[in-house]
Design a protein around this motif. Structure first.
Motif, PDB file in Angstrom:
ATOM      1  N   GLY A   1       0.764  -1.249   0.022  1.00  0.00           N
ATOM      2  CA  GLY A   1       0.110  -0.110   0.017  1.00  0.00           C
ATOM      3  C   GLY A   1       0.697   1.200   0.093  1.00  0.00           C
ATOM      4  O   GLY A   1       2.107   1.223  -0.280  1.00  0.00           O
ATOM      5  N   PHE A   2       0.177   2.310   0.093  1.00  0.00           N
ATOM      6  CA  PHE A   2       0.922   3.677   0.025  1.00  0.00           C
ATOM      7  C   PHE A   2       1.792   3.714   1.198  1.00  0.00           C
ATOM      8  O   PHE A   2       2.604   4.831   0.956  1.00  0.00           O
ATOM      9  CB  PHE A   2      -0.158   4.897  -0.004  1.00  0.00           C
TER      10      PHE A   2
ATOM     11  N   ARG B   1       3.547   1.836   2.987  1.00  0.00           N
ATOM     12  CA  ARG B   1       4.298   0.800   3.158  1.00  0.00           C
ATOM     13  C   ARG B   1       5.881   0.893   3.858  1.00  0.00           C
ATOM     14  O   ARG B   1       6.442   0.333   4.426  1.00  0.00           O
ATOM     15  CB  ARG B   1       4.622  -0.082   1.790  1.00  0.00           C
TER      16      ARG B   1
END
Length: 185
Positions: free
Chosen positions: A108-109, A111
């Motif tokens: 995801g964004f 991470r």
């Protein structure tokens, strides 16, 4: 017309209701006239892998990252032509009675910021989400459809593949479709 799903089944188990990748060769599930109202039931982003008050943060590493973002459809719109601009009006979005928020390390964004898994289960009632994990927090309903789009052309798929291969060759992060949980396969 509608596409109804069985939430006790994954998309892989009920593949006639949707898909999880964009490709021009995916056969439409439903055909409608322009302007026709349609009811679409949608799966959550984990395709049912996160179960309310059962899945814990310790289970996060056991779920499949390949079986994410299931899409309901495709819906074929009669008389729509390649290159047309389609307008979709959502008349109502009805959330389920439960939901979740997840931080998954390496995914995801965020991470690179969060290195431990975190999972919150939410009860949703009367337009408010609450969680026993976050006492006193009340989140107003912000339900949204997620992703809606048009099937790409074969030329676009070829261009995407080339772009992603170049990005990967330059050290960039690329998450191409995987055949592991691809629907249809």
């Amino acid at each position: 017309k509608s596409i109804e799903i069985d939430r006790s089944k994954s998309l892989r188990e009920e593949r006639v209701t949707g898909h999880n990748r964009w490709h021009p060769d995916i056969t439409p599930v439903l055909t409608v006239e322009s302007g026709e109202e349609v009811i679409l039931q949608c799966r959550d982003a984990s395709d049912g892998q996160i179960i309310f008050n059962k899945t814990t943060k310790d289970d996060i590493g056991q779920r499949s990252n390949e079986a994410i973002h299931p899409l309901t459809g495709p819906v074929y719109i009669k008389n729509a032509l390649p290159g047309d601009l389609l307008e979709i009006e959502y008349l109502d979005i009805i959330p389920e009675s439960t939901g979740w928020t997840l931080i998954s390390p390496g995914f995801g964004f965020l991470r690179g910021i969060f290195h431990e898994p975190y999972l919150v289960h939410w009860k949703i009632k009367d337009g408010i989400a609450t969680s026993s994990s976050l006492p006193g927090i009340r989140i107003p309903d912000g339900s949204f459809m997620g992703t809606a789009g048009l099937a790409p052309s074969q030329k676009q798929v070829t261009e995407w593949t080339l772009r992603e291969d170049t990005l990967k060759g330059n050290g960039g992060l690329v998450m191409p479709p995987s055949p592991i949980d691809a629907v249809p396969d």
